[in-house]
Design an enzyme around this catalytic site. Structure first.
Site, short mmCIF file in Angstrom:
data_model
loop_
_atom_site.label_atom_id
_atom_site.label_comp_id
_atom_site.label_asym_id
_atom_site.label_seq_id
_atom_site.Cartn_x
_atom_site.Cartn_y
_atom_site.Cartn_z
N HIS A 1 -14.87 -3.73 3.17
CA HIS A 1 -15.64 -2.84 4.05
C HIS A 1 -16.12 -1.64 3.22
O HIS A 1 -15.89 -1.61 1.99
CB HIS A 1 -14.81 -2.42 5.26
CG HIS A 1 -13.45 -1.87 4.90
ND1 HIS A 1 -13.27 -0.72 4.16
CD2 HIS A 1 -12.19 -2.35 5.14
CE1 HIS A 1 -11.98 -0.49 4.01
NE2 HIS A 1 -11.30 -1.46 4.57
N HIS B 1 -13.65 -0.08 0.68
CA HIS B 1 -13.57 -0.77 -0.61
C HIS B 1 -14.82 -0.51 -1.45
O HIS B 1 -14.75 -0.38 -2.67
CB HIS B 1 -13.46 -2.29 -0.39
CG HIS B 1 -12.25 -2.74 0.38
ND1 HIS B 1 -12.32 -3.21 1.67
CD2 HIS B 1 -10.94 -2.80 0.04
CE1 HIS B 1 -11.11 -3.55 2.08
NE2 HIS B 1 -10.25 -3.31 1.13
P1 AMP Z 1 -6.63 -3.44 0.78
O1 AMP Z 1 -7.66 -4.51 0.65
O2 AMP Z 1 -6.36 -2.99 2.17
O3 AMP Z 1 -5.36 -3.75 0.01
O4 AMP Z 1 -7.25 -2.18 0.07
C1 AMP Z 1 -7.70 -2.24 -1.27
C2 AMP Z 1 -7.94 -0.83 -1.75
O5 AMP Z 1 -8.94 -0.22 -0.94
C3 AMP Z 1 -6.68 0.04 -1.65
O6 AMP Z 1 -6.60 0.85 -2.81
C4 AMP Z 1 -6.95 0.86 -0.43
O7 AMP Z 1 -6.30 2.11 -0.43
C5 AMP Z 1 -8.46 1.03 -0.49
N1 AMP Z 1 -8.98 1.34 0.85
C6 AMP Z 1 -8.75 0.65 2.02
N2 AMP Z 1 -9.34 1.28 3.06
C7 AMP Z 1 -9.95 2.38 2.55
C8 AMP Z 1 -10.72 3.44 3.11
N3 AMP Z 1 -10.99 3.51 4.42
N4 AMP Z 1 -11.19 4.40 2.29
C9 AMP Z 1 -10.92 4.37 0.95
N5 AMP Z 1 -10.21 3.39 0.36
C10 AMP Z 1 -9.73 2.42 1.14
#
Ligand code: AMP
Length: 285
Positions: free
Chosen positions: A38, A41
């Site tokens: 999203h 990311h």
């Molecule tokens: P995930 O796919 O949930 O493991 O997230 C992958 C990376 O994206 C991690 O470093 C998360 O902290 C970051 N991330 C997820 N959601 C957000 C957001 N809303 N804003 C900034 N970074 C994000």
């Protein structure tokens, strides 16, 4: 001219490619994700694109960090859309290993996180941060990037990753990227797609509670329990909502703060129906 984005499924293929790029003089920027990409990311990938010569994104739903089988089973998987997003953001490679590729045999050696995992999510998700740290260690060993990008949305994860690379003397710069939010304040999360329209409206209580805490600190409240009380009032009594925790901790050591005298992290987890959402905000005296 846009070149086709490469997708690599094996450690050996990715290593070969990255060694080649490193040899050609590129710095490597690495963005580990679990997919269902999203705009949050996207911010990480854009930052990596600006700061590095070659950008690799990994998409791997890591079973080791799931403490509930239903959460793992229900985790959204949207590979085609993810590839399209990576392509449009100018990423160079996407690493999509299978579970068997990442864990050909049961890990005999894993990372155990002390103290930093004692509060916030660590208290409620047994083994989660050990599993996260283990896969991050593996991914960083595989990619050996110059920079790796993580979101502040997962503040406890970011604090642990910073500590992981310091404790193990890993030559990678960890870059924290601010949380991306919806216009109404809800932090973007892959799990938001599971909310019904009514739950989506109710989910806003979490960022509102965090903002109330921040406002109280700005207004001079130094007693953390008072800050938590004020914030908790923002969570309406509603059968769909259950506040799992709301804590004030130090941003680096993730230990509870009693009297707020410097920068703190206010973090919370809210169950909205069957979906667990987390969020945090930084505040300072
Ligand atoms: P995930 O796919 O949930 O493991 O997230 C992958 C990376 O994206 C991690 O470093 C998360 O902290 C970051 N991330 C997820 N959601 C957000 C957001 N809303 N804003 C900034 N970074 C994000």
């Amino acid at each position: 001219m846009t070149t086709a984005l490469g997708r690599y499924e094996t450690v050996a293929e990715l290593r070969r490619l990255l060694a080649e790029r490193r040899g050609a003089g590129d710095t490597i920027g690495f963005v580990p994700t679990m997919g269902a990409l999203h705009a949050g990311h996207a911010k990480l990938i854009e930052r990596a694109r600006r700061e590095s010569g070659f950008v690799a994104v990994s998409i791997f739903v890591n079973p080791l960090q799931f403490d509930r089988a239903d959460d793992l089973a229900k985790y959204p998987r949207t590979l085609d859309a993810d590839m399209a997003m990576c392509q449009s953001l100018g990423a160079d490679a996407v690493f999509t290993p299978t579970v068997a590729e990442m864990y050909p045999a049961q890990q005999a050696c894993t990372i155990h996180v002390e103290r930093l995992a004692d509060h916030l999510c660590g208290r409620y998700r047994p083994g989660h941060f050990d599993g996260m740290a283990t896969v991050v260690m593996k991914l960083l060993q595989i990619a050996q990037p110059d920079m790796a990008y993580f979101g502040e949305k997962d503040a406890q994860q970011l604090a642990i990753v910073r500590r992981l690379v310091a404790d193990f003397n890993m030559p990678v710069a960890i870059v924290g990227v601010p949380t991306v939010r919806e216009p109404d304040g809800l932090a973007l999360s892959s799990r938001n797609t599971r909310l019904t329209p009514s739950e989506r409206r109710k989910a806003i209580a979490l960022p509102e509670a965090l903002r109330a805490a921040e406002a109280a600190i700005r207004a001079g409240v130094t007693d953390a329990s008072e800050v938590i009380r004020v914030a908790t009032l923002k969570i309406p009594v509603d059968e769909a909502l259950r506040l799992e925790y709301l804590e004030v901790v130090g941003p680096d050591d993730v230990q509870p703060v009693t009297t707020i005298e410097g920068p703190v992290l206010i973090a919370g987890a809210l169950w909205v129906g069957a979906t667990r959402l987390i969020d945090n905000i930084r505040a300072s005296r």
